[in-house]
Design a protein around this motif. Structure first.
Motif, mmCIF file in Angstrom:
data_model
loop_
_atom_site.group_PDB
_atom_site.id
_atom_site.type_symbol
_atom_site.label_atom_id
_atom_site.label_comp_id
_atom_site.label_asym_id
_atom_site.label_seq_id
_atom_site.Cartn_x
_atom_site.Cartn_y
_atom_site.Cartn_z
ATOM 1 N N MET A 1 0.851 -1.196 0.000
ATOM 2 C CA MET A 1 0.000 0.000 0.000
ATOM 3 C C MET A 1 0.886 1.246 0.000
ATOM 4 S SD MET A 1 -2.948 1.174 2.770
ATOM 5 C CE MET A 1 -4.117 -0.086 2.286
ATOM 6 N N GLU A 31 -2.988 5.176 -1.674
ATOM 7 C CA GLU A 31 -3.911 4.100 -1.304
ATOM 8 C C GLU A 31 -4.269 4.181 0.182
ATOM 9 O OE1 GLU A 31 -2.466 0.708 -4.534
ATOM 10 O OE2 GLU A 31 -1.468 0.888 -2.574
ATOM 11 N N PHE A 32 -3.294 4.590 0.995
ATOM 12 C CA PHE A 32 -3.566 4.720 2.431
ATOM 13 C C PHE A 32 -4.619 5.802 2.692
ATOM 14 C CE2 PHE A 32 -2.886 6.868 6.472
ATOM 15 C CZ PHE A 32 -3.031 5.804 7.357
ATOM 16 N N ASN A 42 -6.953 6.784 0.694
ATOM 17 C CA ASN A 42 -8.257 6.246 0.290
ATOM 18 C C ASN A 42 -8.797 5.279 1.343
ATOM 19 O OD1 ASN A 42 -8.329 7.680 -2.110
ATOM 20 N ND2 ASN A 42 -7.334 6.047 -3.287
ATOM 21 N N TRP A 43 -7.897 4.480 1.910
ATOM 22 C CA TRP A 43 -8.316 3.557 2.968
ATOM 23 C C TRP A 43 -8.824 4.327 4.182
ATOM 24 C CZ3 TRP A 43 -6.347 3.275 7.947
ATOM 25 C CH2 TRP A 43 -6.848 2.223 8.729
ATOM 26 N N ASP A 75 -12.384 5.320 3.839
ATOM 27 C CA ASP A 75 -13.379 4.243 3.794
ATOM 28 C C ASP A 75 -13.049 3.093 4.737
ATOM 29 O OD1 ASP A 75 -14.769 5.587 1.751
ATOM 30 O OD2 ASP A 75 -13.471 4.719 0.220
ATOM 31 N N LYS A 76 -12.246 3.342 5.754
ATOM 32 C CA LYS A 76 -11.745 2.233 6.571
ATOM 33 C C LYS A 76 -12.847 1.451 7.277
ATOM 34 C CE LYS A 76 -10.605 4.982 10.732
ATOM 35 N NZ LYS A 76 -11.093 6.291 10.262
ATOM 36 N N LEU A 128 -14.072 -1.220 4.734
ATOM 37 C CA LEU A 128 -13.133 -2.173 4.148
ATOM 38 C C LEU A 128 -12.795 -3.285 5.136
ATOM 39 C CD1 LEU A 128 -10.810 0.421 2.379
ATOM 40 C CD2 LEU A 128 -12.692 -0.904 1.396
ATOM 41 N N ALA A 133 -2.743 -1.310 5.705
ATOM 42 C CA ALA A 133 -2.609 0.071 6.167
ATOM 43 C C ALA A 133 -1.663 0.143 7.359
ATOM 44 C CB ALA A 133 -3.982 0.626 6.535
ATOM 45 N N ALA A 183 -7.322 -5.104 4.250
ATOM 46 C CA ALA A 183 -6.945 -3.722 3.947
ATOM 47 C C ALA A 183 -6.392 -3.032 5.184
ATOM 48 C CB ALA A 183 -8.155 -2.961 3.408
#
Length: 230
Positions: free
Chosen positions: A1, A5-6, A8-9, A12-13, A16, A24, A20
């Motif tokens: 990651m 990408e982090f 985005n995570w 929406d954590k 997910l 992270a 994921a």
């Protein structure tokens, strides 16, 4: 990651999965910038939790939600949805679509109608959209808003005085809500089209029930169903 990408995570954590979250964690172990970003995000969340007061919902709200959930669960669409395969947010969205879906507007039984009427009666909401004497044709006022003609039943012989009304919902069904008083006692009468129910009721036949200390009287008058709660 990577860092992109982090971020985005982080947005929406809650939606997910565990995999994921593991990726992270591995990323923040090696990235000082994202580690600070995660710490800031957690600080904001903790601050929000500390600021928001926890309020216990009133019993009448619980009863209304429970009753509506029961109707949602009966929906054929609800039973066909593979809930376990849906992401939590999507499952919640689908559930509340069914719960609030106006196209599933029917009341299945006399018992359900009685329970819904009592729930609304006990809610204590005495707001009236129209009062007795404000319009010459009360049935027309409701017909414009409900799509069918419904009138407040004459209850003078029973010592009831009509004082006003408004629209409300019994579960998924929009109905007329008529307010009466009998001395110091408040009486609620709900009027709905017989097309909105899935049970048969002979004309002028009364069905009486006692729910939560309230007396409920349900009867049919032509194409209308009435439910009175005292």
């Amino acid at each position: 990651m990577n860092c992109h990408e982090f971020k985005n995570w982080l947005l929406d954590k809650d939606l997910l999965g565990r995999e994921a979250a593991t990726c992270a964690k591995q990323h923040v172990d090696t990235c000082d910038r994202c580690r600070k970003l995660l710490a800031l995000d957690q600080e904001v969340e903790n601050s929000i939790r500390a600021t928001l007061a926890k309020v216990e919902p009133p019993d009448r709200l619980r009863a209304a939600v429970d009753q509506n959930i029961k109707y949602a669960e009966r929906s054929p669409f609800f039973r066909r949805v593979p809930w376990k395969t849906l992401a939590p947010a999507l499952a919640a969205a689908v559930f509340f679509f069914v719960l609030l879906n106006p196209f599933a507007a029917h009341i299945d039984s006399v018992d359900d109608l009685a329970a819904l009427a009592v729930t609304n009666h006990l809610s204590g909401d005495l707001t009236m959209a129209v009062k007795a004497g404000e319009t010459a044709d009360m049935s027309h006022w409701f017909e414009q808003r409900l799509g069918f003609s419904v009138r407040p039943p004459g209850m003078e012989n029973e010592g009831l005085r009509f004082i006003g009304g408004r629209l409300c919902k019994l579960g998924p069904v929009k109905v007329a809500y008529f307010f009466y008083d009998k001395g110091e006692q408040r009486v609620s009468v709900f009027g709905l089209s017989s097309k909105e129910v899935r049970f048969d009721l002979e004309s002028q036949k009364h069905v009486r029930k006692t729910i939560q200390g309230c007396e409920v009287d349900i009867w049919r008058d032509g194409d209308l169903i009435y439910a009175m709660v005292i």
